[in-house]
Every structure is written in C-alpha cells, then in structure tokens.
Motif scaffolding. Structure first.
Motif, PDB file in Angstrom:
ATOM      1  N   LEU A   1       0.840  -1.195   0.000  1.00  8.23           N
ATOM      2  CA  LEU A   1       0.000   0.000   0.000  1.00  8.23           C
ATOM      3  C   LEU A   1       0.877   1.247   0.000  1.00  8.23           C
ATOM      4  O   LEU A   1       1.913   1.292   0.665  1.00  8.23           O
ATOM      5  CB  LEU A   1      -0.887   0.008   1.248  1.00  8.23           C
ATOM      6  CG  LEU A   1      -1.839   1.191   1.451  1.00  8.23           C
ATOM      7  CD1 LEU A   1      -2.927   1.206   0.375  1.00  8.23           C
ATOM      8  CD2 LEU A   1      -2.479   1.138   2.840  1.00  8.23           C
ATOM      9  N   LEU A   2       0.461   2.245  -0.762  1.00 12.24           N
ATOM     10  CA  LEU A   2       1.051   3.583  -0.735  1.00 12.24           C
ATOM     11  C   LEU A   2      -0.092   4.566  -0.566  1.00 12.24           C
ATOM     12  O   LEU A   2      -1.057   4.530  -1.329  1.00 12.24           O
ATOM     13  CB  LEU A   2       1.809   3.867  -2.036  1.00 12.24           C
ATOM     14  CG  LEU A   2       2.357   5.295  -2.209  1.00 12.24           C
ATOM     15  CD1 LEU A   2       3.438   5.586  -1.174  1.00 12.24           C
ATOM     16  CD2 LEU A   2       2.896   5.482  -3.629  1.00 12.24           C
ATOM     17  N   HIS A   3       0.014   5.455   0.443  1.00 12.62           N
ATOM     18  CA  HIS A   3      -1.113   6.356   0.702  1.00 12.62           C
ATOM     19  C   HIS A   3      -0.642   7.659   1.339  1.00 12.62           C
ATOM     20  O   HIS A   3       0.315   7.694   2.107  1.00 12.62           O
ATOM     21  CB  HIS A   3      -2.124   5.693   1.641  1.00 12.62           C
ATOM     22  CG  HIS A   3      -3.407   6.466   1.770  1.00 12.62           C
ATOM     23  ND1 HIS A   3      -4.419   6.391   0.850  1.00 12.62           N
ATOM     24  CD2 HIS A   3      -3.829   7.344   2.725  1.00 12.62           C
ATOM     25  CE1 HIS A   3      -5.412   7.181   1.220  1.00 12.62           C
ATOM     26  NE2 HIS A   3      -5.072   7.781   2.348  1.00 12.62           N
ATOM     27  N   TYR A   4      -1.356   8.715   0.997  1.00 11.72           N
ATOM     28  CA  TYR A   4      -1.201  10.028   1.625  1.00 11.72           C
ATOM     29  C   TYR A   4      -2.588  10.668   1.686  1.00 11.72           C
ATOM     30  O   TYR A   4      -3.357  10.568   0.727  1.00 11.72           O
ATOM     31  CB  TYR A   4      -0.253  10.916   0.809  1.00 11.72           C
ATOM     32  CG  TYR A   4      -0.146  12.320   1.348  1.00 11.72           C
ATOM     33  CD1 TYR A   4       0.613  12.586   2.482  1.00 11.72           C
ATOM     34  CD2 TYR A   4      -0.832  13.379   0.735  1.00 11.72           C
ATOM     35  CE1 TYR A   4       0.696  13.882   2.993  1.00 11.72           C
ATOM     36  CE2 TYR A   4      -0.746  14.671   1.239  1.00 11.72           C
ATOM     37  CZ  TYR A   4       0.016  14.911   2.363  1.00 11.72           C
ATOM     38  OH  TYR A   4       0.099  16.182   2.874  1.00 11.72           O
ATOM     39  N   PRO A   5      -2.946  11.288   2.823  1.00 10.01           N
ATOM     40  CA  PRO A   5      -2.137  11.557   4.021  1.00 10.01           C
ATOM     41  C   PRO A   5      -2.302  10.487   5.099  1.00 10.01           C
ATOM     42  O   PRO A   5      -3.363   9.879   5.239  1.00 10.01           O
ATOM     43  CB  PRO A   5      -2.712  12.883   4.503  1.00 10.01           C
ATOM     44  CG  PRO A   5      -4.174  12.808   4.117  1.00 10.01           C
ATOM     45  CD  PRO A   5      -4.212  12.051   2.818  1.00 10.01           C
ATOM     46  N   ILE A   6      -1.247  10.295   5.879  1.00 12.72           N
ATOM     47  CA  ILE A   6      -1.242   9.425   7.046  1.00 12.72           C
ATOM     48  C   ILE A   6      -0.938  10.292   8.269  1.00 12.72           C
ATOM     49  O   ILE A   6       0.039  11.045   8.271  1.00 12.72           O
ATOM     50  CB  ILE A   6      -0.176   8.316   6.905  1.00 12.72           C
ATOM     51  CG1 ILE A   6      -0.506   7.404   5.726  1.00 12.72           C
ATOM     52  CG2 ILE A   6      -0.059   7.499   8.191  1.00 12.72           C
ATOM     53  CD1 ILE A   6      -1.819   6.692   5.833  1.00 12.72           C
ATOM     54  N   ARG A   7      -1.757  10.167   9.303  1.00 17.05           N
ATOM     55  CA  ARG A   7      -1.592  11.017  10.489  1.00 17.05           C
ATOM     56  C   ARG A   7      -1.336  10.224  11.767  1.00 17.05           C
ATOM     57  O   ARG A   7      -1.312  10.810  12.850  1.00 17.05           O
ATOM     58  CB  ARG A   7      -2.843  11.893  10.666  1.00 17.05           C
ATOM     59  CG  ARG A   7      -3.126  12.788   9.460  1.00 17.05           C
ATOM     60  CD  ARG A   7      -4.344  13.677   9.674  1.00 17.05           C
ATOM     61  NE  ARG A   7      -4.587  14.539   8.525  1.00 17.05           N
ATOM     62  CZ  ARG A   7      -5.335  14.191   7.478  1.00 17.05           C
ATOM     63  NH1 ARG A   7      -5.913  12.992   7.448  1.00 17.05           N
ATOM     64  NH2 ARG A   7      -5.494  15.030   6.472  1.00 17.05           N
ATOM     65  N   THR A   8      -1.173   8.913  11.654  1.00 18.05           N
ATOM     66  CA  THR A   8      -1.077   8.078  12.852  1.00 18.05           C
ATOM     67  C   THR A   8       0.204   7.257  12.921  1.00 18.05           C
ATOM     68  O   THR A   8       0.339   6.395  13.785  1.00 18.05           O
ATOM     69  CB  THR A   8      -2.271   7.106  12.906  1.00 18.05           C
ATOM     70  OG1 THR A   8      -2.335   6.367  11.676  1.00 18.05           O
ATOM     71  CG2 THR A   8      -3.572   7.847  13.114  1.00 18.05           C
TER      72      THR A   8
END
Length: 221
Positions: free
Chosen positions: A32-39
């Motif tokens: 998986l590649l994802h933005y945004p991540i805040r955790t």
C-alpha cells in the motif's frame, strides 16, 4: 482489512538465511502507498507498506502483508516518482515518509535503492518500522542506516503492551538517527495511543492505519 506497523517476531533461522532475494533489485513488493497518514510518525506523512514478511508473528495486525506476492512488484523507476509526487504537486507538503510492512528489510537491496533514489530527490524525513533490532541492522545491514531519519526496531511481543502511540509492544525502541530531527520525534515519542485512521486504498479495500492497543486487536481482525 490491513493495518500499519505489523507486529514482528523472528521464527528461527539466522538473520541472513531468513531473508532471501525474492526478485530483481530494480523492483520492490508494495502492499500500500497512501497520503495523508496522520497516525504513524510526526506530522502528516506519506505511508508505504511493503509486501512480504518471514516473521509471521503472533498477534500481527496485518497478516495480509506476509506473503511475498510477485503480483505486487513495482519498478523503482515508477515508485520513486510516485512518492515524490506528493511533495511536488500538493499545496501542503508531507512532513515525511513512514515505511512499514510486512518486514521492509526482507527486501533489503531494493529498499536501499529506493531510499537512495528518494534522498537524491530531496526527501529527508524517513521513518522505518522493522522487527530487527538496531544492533542487528548495524551488523548485517549497515548501509541502510545513513538513509534513514529514525527507526522503530525490535520484534513485536504479544502480551507486552505499550500505551505509546509509536509502538505495538513495550520492548520496541525509537532511535532518531539524524539529530536535526530529534525535537520533532521527541514530541511524538511522548504521545499516547489515539484513534486509528481508516482509509480506502487504490485496491478499494479499507485499511486501518496506526498501532492499536493490544487488547483491541482481536476485534480488528
């Protein structure tokens, strides 16, 4: 449903024999590649989860990342620009990149090439989650360390809980390798666990991002 920093323990075998070259070094297996991540790390970040883990640990929150699936292979010539796009095209730049898995160091050679390519394009803050201890990395995989800003090390231990937002079990450690980022990571180090982040990936599956309390894991699987 998959999650963030997969719990990790080693099941026998040497560190060298456990990790085998599974594909050409110009490609890497991506879950998986994802933005945004805040955790997963200080600030708002890009998250990259690599596919494949030899550890198969008890209590792992992300067993879907275990298999070394060749259909998940992504050429580095494609992945590096894809990651950098988040910095180049967005109005709000990410604060950094967090790499988890799976076990990222199971793909050591392509991972080093990926990190070198990102650094050459100006990406500075990279946090790596791994089940290897720092001393093991220093001995067996030293060339990765100058390419990282910080590392959360050591295998996940079920029934050894931690309330810290950044680790799944109390034995895990956060090392800041670049002193320029010590203050940023120190603030994050002191935070307690919080709500997980629910995202939908390009595969249209939902993924829980973050590190839950251990007692909550059975409800999430």
């Amino acid at each position: 449903m998959s999650s963030s920093a997969c719990a990790k323990t080693t099941r026998g075998g040497s560190l060298i024999s456990a990790r085998k070259s599974i594909m050409p070094s110009d490609s890497i297996l991506v879950h998986l590649l994802h933005y945004p991540i805040r955790t997963l790390g200080p600030g708002t970040r890009v998250g990259l989860w690599l596919q494949g883990c030899h550890r198969h640990c008890n209590g792992c929150i992300a067993p879907k990342t275990w298999d070394f699936r060749e259909d998940r292979a992504v050429p580095l010539s494609q992945l590096i620009p894809s990651i950098c796009t988040f910095w180049e095209n967005g109005e709000k730049k990410p604060d950094g990149l967090t790499i988890s898995g799976g076990e990222p160091i199971d793909q050591y050679e392509p991972l080093c090439l990926l990190l070198s390519g990102l650094r050459a394009r100006g990406l500075c803050d990279v946090l790596l989650y791994t089940g290897y201890r720092l001393d093991e990395i220093q001995h067996h995989y030293p060339k990765i360390l100058p390419l990282l800003t910080a590392i959360v090390d050591s295998p996940f231990e079920q029934d050894n809980p931690s309330s810290a937002v950044w680790r799944g079990s109390h034995n895990q450690n956060l090392f800041v390798l670049d002193p320029n980022y010590e203050e940023r990571y120190q603030e994050w180090r002191e935070k307690d666990k919080r709500a997980l982040q629910l995202i939908q990936g390009e595969d249209r599956e939902y993924h829980l991002i973050g590190i839950p309390h251990q007692e909550d894991v059975p409800m999430l699987l």
